[in-house]
Design a protein around this motif. Sequence first.
Motif, PDB file in Angstrom:
ATOM      1  N   ARG A 162      -0.503  -2.843   6.934  1.00 20.83           N
ATOM      2  CA  ARG A 162      -0.196  -1.527   7.489  1.00 20.83           C
ATOM      3  C   ARG A 162       1.012  -1.648   8.420  1.00 20.83           C
ATOM      4  O   ARG A 162       0.932  -1.543   9.632  1.00 20.83           O
ATOM      5  CB  ARG A 162      -1.424  -0.993   8.243  1.00 20.83           C
ATOM      6  CG  ARG A 162      -1.274   0.430   8.765  1.00 20.83           C
ATOM      7  CD  ARG A 162      -2.534   0.850   9.498  1.00 20.83           C
ATOM      8  NE  ARG A 162      -2.355   2.134  10.169  1.00 20.83           N
ATOM      9  CZ  ARG A 162      -1.901   2.267  11.408  1.00 20.83           C
ATOM     10  NH1 ARG A 162      -1.602   1.194  12.124  1.00 20.83           N
ATOM     11  NH2 ARG A 162      -1.766   3.470  11.941  1.00 20.83           N
ATOM     12  N   THR A 214      -4.292  -6.152  -3.146  1.00 17.60           N
ATOM     13  CA  THR A 214      -3.090  -5.454  -3.594  1.00 17.60           C
ATOM     14  C   THR A 214      -2.322  -6.302  -4.601  1.00 17.60           C
ATOM     15  O   THR A 214      -1.755  -5.775  -5.567  1.00 17.60           O
ATOM     16  CB  THR A 214      -2.188  -5.110  -2.392  1.00 17.60           C
ATOM     17  OG1 THR A 214      -2.982  -4.486  -1.376  1.00 17.60           O
ATOM     18  CG2 THR A 214      -1.066  -4.179  -2.794  1.00 17.60           C
ATOM     19  N   THR A 273      -3.068   3.007   5.778  1.00 19.39           N
ATOM     20  CA  THR A 273      -3.743   2.427   4.618  1.00 19.39           C
ATOM     21  C   THR A 273      -5.011   1.729   5.062  1.00 19.39           C
ATOM     22  O   THR A 273      -5.105   1.246   6.200  1.00 19.39           O
ATOM     23  CB  THR A 273      -2.848   1.418   3.868  1.00 19.39           C
ATOM     24  OG1 THR A 273      -3.620   0.784   2.835  1.00 19.39           O
ATOM     25  CG2 THR A 273      -2.299   0.340   4.792  1.00 19.39           C
ATOM     26  N   VAL A 274      -5.994   1.674   4.172  1.00 22.79           N
ATOM     27  CA  VAL A 274      -7.221   0.930   4.436  1.00 22.79           C
ATOM     28  C   VAL A 274      -6.942  -0.571   4.477  1.00 22.79           C
ATOM     29  O   VAL A 274      -7.699  -1.336   5.076  1.00 22.79           O
ATOM     30  CB  VAL A 274      -8.286   1.262   3.362  1.00 22.79           C
ATOM     31  CG1 VAL A 274      -7.896   0.674   1.999  1.00 22.79           C
ATOM     32  CG2 VAL A 274      -9.668   0.758   3.769  1.00 22.79           C
ATOM     33  N   ALA A 309       0.861  -1.182   0.000  1.00 21.75           N
ATOM     34  CA  ALA A 309       0.000   0.000   0.000  1.00 21.75           C
ATOM     35  C   ALA A 309       0.896   1.230   0.000  1.00 21.75           C
ATOM     36  O   ALA A 309       1.943   1.251   0.655  1.00 21.75           O
ATOM     37  CB  ALA A 309      -0.903  -0.005   1.224  1.00 21.75           C
ATOM     38  N   ASP A 332      -4.844   3.416  -1.837  1.00 19.44           N
ATOM     39  CA  ASP A 332      -6.007   2.733  -1.282  1.00 19.44           C
ATOM     40  C   ASP A 332      -7.124   2.644  -2.314  1.00 19.44           C
ATOM     41  O   ASP A 332      -7.847   1.634  -2.390  1.00 19.44           O
ATOM     42  CB  ASP A 332      -6.507   3.470  -0.031  1.00 19.44           C
ATOM     43  CG  ASP A 332      -5.637   3.214   1.187  1.00 19.44           C
ATOM     44  OD1 ASP A 332      -4.655   2.442   1.069  1.00 19.44           O
ATOM     45  OD2 ASP A 332      -5.936   3.761   2.254  1.00 19.44           O
TER      46      ASP A 332
END
Length: 354
Positions: A243, A293, A237-238, A220, A269
């Motif tokens: 994260r 991702t 990050t979502v 991300a 994101d």
Amino acid sequence: MRYTGLIERYKDRLPVNSNTNIISLGEGNTPLIKLNNIPKDIGKDVDMYIKYEGLNPTGSFKDRGMTMAVTKAVEEGSKAIICASTGNTSAAAAAYAARAGIKAFVIIPEGKIALGKLAQAMIHGAVILQIKGNFDDGMRMVKEVADHAPVSIVNSINLFRLQGQKTAAFEIVEELGDAPDYHCLPVGNAGNISAHWIGYSEYFKEGKSSKTPKMVGYQAAGAAPFVTGHMVDNPETVATAIRIGHPQSHHLALQIEKMSGGWFDSFSDEDILKAQKFLTEREGIFCEPASATSVAGALQDIQSGKIPEGSSVVCTLTGHGLKDPDTAIGQCDVKPILVNPDLNEVKQAILDNM
């Protein structure tokens, strides 16, 4: 024969013996799904596969490593395990500790964990320590506490974790008949990309595959130390599962990038969520944001030609979409239609939405 988990299946390739008490929930043996619609949508001739790790017992790839980590912890006499987690590791640790009859302590970042994952850790009876900090702060605490309390660390710095996770590569080679040309993964702590390389390398050395894949890691944009070239102190990050600004397997993953001829890249994101929705709507495969991702990255590199046509590509989906239902619902345009339980109303609603 009844499938009883990855340790039993690959016990001649794992650090166990005939006296080892295996702690398993039947993990592994996850589907390798060939995408039918998306390659046509993007107009590219590629064989694109999804390794759907979200169908492990607790809904993520973490189960592969946790079965090994907890098995070895019990074998060594541990009565408790501990981990830092953005969610999936805590869920797996709690479940396997419950299975083993030992205590699990999990350190999670305050307000930065998807509710589906928190619910798993809670219902399995883990002791949850929520810190005012991020995953990297939690990881630092785990390392310090382990020196002062009788607990075994089950994060990916525990090398038994990587031994369990390498079995995903075995399954892929066995199903395809060879290693893919490219293997695309989301990267947070970087243990999984490292574990896959270990598995592919073992099978290649033994002649079970003719090649090893280029290992491609996607991050991300708000948590991309491999792309920026420096650690990230305040990752955002979502995609909460990745994260992580200070990956524990950083040096190993960089070595694998060079050895395999792969690369790292990062995505916003917005791009990650777009890929999540695209995969779900076009192929019926529901993954959590971090997993998407790998799909966002593969699609970009296929369309640009960096991954050439004619290639075989495997994308790992690390976690199931139900891990984070709020994020999924939040990006849906379709809302429930309220109707009375009347045939004409139901029929009209169907016709209006055909």
